[in-house]
Scaffold this active site. Structure first.
Site, short mmCIF file in Angstrom:
data_model
loop_
_atom_site.label_atom_id
_atom_site.label_comp_id
_atom_site.label_asym_id
_atom_site.label_seq_id
_atom_site.Cartn_x
_atom_site.Cartn_y
_atom_site.Cartn_z
N TYR A 157 50.86 88.69 16.57
CA TYR A 157 50.08 88.13 17.68
C TYR A 157 48.88 87.32 17.18
O TYR A 157 48.65 86.18 17.61
CB TYR A 157 49.62 89.27 18.59
CG TYR A 157 49.08 88.82 19.92
CD1 TYR A 157 49.94 88.59 21.00
CD2 TYR A 157 47.72 88.62 20.12
CE1 TYR A 157 49.44 88.17 22.23
CE2 TYR A 157 47.22 88.19 21.34
CZ TYR A 157 48.08 87.97 22.39
OH TYR A 157 47.59 87.55 23.61
N LYS A 161 48.24 83.27 17.67
CA LYS A 161 47.12 82.74 18.46
C LYS A 161 46.16 81.92 17.59
O LYS A 161 45.61 80.91 18.03
CB LYS A 161 46.38 83.87 19.16
CG LYS A 161 47.20 84.54 20.27
CD LYS A 161 47.65 83.55 21.32
CE LYS A 161 48.24 84.22 22.55
NZ LYS A 161 48.78 83.23 23.50
N1 LIG Z 1 46.72 89.67 29.27
C1 LIG Z 1 45.76 89.52 28.36
O1 LIG Z 1 44.89 90.38 28.19
C2 LIG Z 1 45.75 88.29 27.48
C3 LIG Z 1 44.62 88.08 26.71
C4 LIG Z 1 44.55 86.94 25.92
C5 LIG Z 1 45.61 86.04 25.89
N2 LIG Z 1 46.72 86.29 26.65
C6 LIG Z 1 47.80 85.30 26.61
O2 LIG Z 1 47.95 84.76 27.90
C7 LIG Z 1 49.30 84.37 28.11
C8 LIG Z 1 49.84 85.02 29.38
O3 LIG Z 1 49.72 86.41 29.24
P1 LIG Z 1 50.06 87.43 30.43
O4 LIG Z 1 49.21 88.61 30.21
O5 LIG Z 1 50.03 86.73 31.72
O6 LIG Z 1 51.56 87.83 30.00
P2 LIG Z 1 52.85 88.17 30.87
O7 LIG Z 1 53.74 88.94 29.96
O8 LIG Z 1 52.49 88.77 32.18
O9 LIG Z 1 53.50 86.73 31.15
C9 LIG Z 1 54.05 85.96 30.12
C10 LIG Z 1 55.11 85.02 30.71
O10 LIG Z 1 55.64 84.21 29.66
C11 LIG Z 1 57.05 84.12 29.85
N3 LIG Z 1 57.73 83.79 28.60
C12 LIG Z 1 57.95 84.61 27.53
N4 LIG Z 1 58.68 83.98 26.60
C13 LIG Z 1 58.94 82.74 27.08
C14 LIG Z 1 59.66 81.63 26.57
N5 LIG Z 1 60.31 81.69 25.39
N6 LIG Z 1 59.71 80.49 27.31
C15 LIG Z 1 59.11 80.42 28.53
N7 LIG Z 1 58.42 81.46 29.07
C16 LIG Z 1 58.34 82.59 28.35
C17 LIG Z 1 57.43 85.50 30.36
O11 LIG Z 1 58.73 85.52 30.96
C18 LIG Z 1 56.30 85.78 31.33
O12 LIG Z 1 56.58 85.27 32.62
C19 LIG Z 1 50.06 84.80 26.85
O13 LIG Z 1 50.14 83.70 25.96
C20 LIG Z 1 49.16 85.87 26.26
O14 LIG Z 1 49.32 86.02 24.89
C21 LIG Z 1 46.81 87.41 27.44
#
Ligand SMILES: NC(=O)c1ccc[n+]([C@@H]2O[C@H](COP(=O)([O-])OP(=O)(O)OC[C@H]3O[C@@H](n4cnc5c(N)ncnc54)[C@H](O)[C@@H]3O)[C@@H](O)[C@H]2O)c1
Length: 262
Positions: A157, A161
């Site tokens: 991860y 990032k």
């Molecule tokens: N939730 C947190 O605390 C957090 C913090 C920092 C960064 N992020 C980043 O924010 C983004 C969204 O996170 P989230 O918490 O909403 O996650 P989530 O798991 O709820 O949603 C992620 C989405 O990405 C889609 N996805 C996965 N692989 C894919 C692919 N190959 N092609 C197209 N779509 C794909 C999934 O189907 C899902 O709908 C991610 O990049 C995550 O790393 C999240």
């Protein structure tokens, strides 16, 4: 004062079937954008697009795997055929990943780094080919505060990032001459099912994470979505090749607050 309106702009949000991406898609559409919901899961992707349309805004779902340049290309070609342009790309698709680094498999690396780093590059490249022709556009990468530290047990991860943050700077500098702004948002801990899954698998502890945040609360997808809408708008015209951290003070935490009772 310039307002953050996005009327008529054509936007792509990857991973918009659920979580933050779903909220970004709704927020951009409510600000006036025509939103392409680019999602590997066609069921959730169609659900998001339908909900946006039901709310009276414009959206279309595409089944896209961000690791696959041909599925990205089909979406971009179709959007350009329909609307003649592409103004905003939000590289949001991702997943949680954690565990002892010595147990990481090659397949894990390809999946996690493939989606969050290679996918970010492939989508940016496909969008930029249209944006360079237009001489304008905005690419917003969703990084993470995990991408700037040495988070143990995050050997997939954190580098993925960190790579997205590095791409923001490289592409933001390179494509500035074409009127393209590339920016990155580093969220802190946000309430989505990604984290629920991490807690369930024992890869993070809800209480520890919540107490680590100075305000003792997680962020909401809406707090990040408001920043996405602002960065996508002309009101953010001076921000490029830069990272905006929205982590409720997490990275400012110096490490002695607990000792002094804060
Ligand atoms: N939730 C947190 O605390 C957090 C913090 C920092 C960064 N992020 C980043 O924010 C983004 C969204 O996170 P989230 O918490 O909403 O996650 P989530 O798991 O709820 O949603 C992620 C989405 O990405 C889609 N996805 C996965 N692989 C894919 C692919 N190959 N092609 C197209 N779509 C794909 C999934 O189907 C899902 O709908 C991610 O990049 C995550 O790393 C999240």
């Amino acid at each position: 004062m310039r307002m953050a309106g996005l009327e008529g702009r054509v936007a792509v949000v990857t991973g918009a079937g659920q979580g933050m991406g779903e909220t970004f898609a709704h927020t951009l559409a409510a600000a006036g954008a025509i939103v392409a919901v680019a999602e590997v899961d066609p069921t959730t992707g169609r659900r998001t697009a339908a909900a946006i349309e039901e709310a009276g805004h414009k959206a279309i779902a595409y089944e896209v795997d961000v690791r696959d340049s041909s599925s990205i290309g089909r979406m971009v070609d179709d959007l350009v055929a329909r609307h003649g342009r592409l103004d905003i790309l939000v590289n949001n698709a991702g997943m949680g990943a954690g565990g002892p680094s010595e147990d990481v498999t090659e397949a894990d690396w390809d999946r996690v780094v493939g989606v969050m780093l290679k996918g970010t590059f492939l989508c940016s490249q496909a969008a930029a080919r249209v944006m360079i022709h237009q001489q304008c556009g905005v690419i917003i990468n969703i990084g993470s505060i995990a991408g700037v530290g040495g988070w143990a047990q995050r050997a997939l991860y954190t580098p993925a990032k960190a790579g997205a943050i590095a791409l923001t700077r490289v592409l933001g500098v390179e494509w500035a001459q074409h009127g393209i702004r590339v920016v990155c948002i580093n969220p802190g801990q946000i309430e989505t099912s990604l984290n629920e899954e991490m807690y369930r698998r024992g890869l993070a502890d809800r209480e520890v994470f919540q107490n680590r945040a100075p305000a003792r609360r997680f962020g909401s997808p809406a707090e990040i979505a408001d920043a996405v809408a602002f960065l996508a708008s002309d009101a953010a015209s001076g921000i490029r090749a830069e990272v905006v951290t929205i982590d409720g003070g997490w990275t400012a935490w110096g490490g002695i607050e607990e000792l002094v009772g804060v």
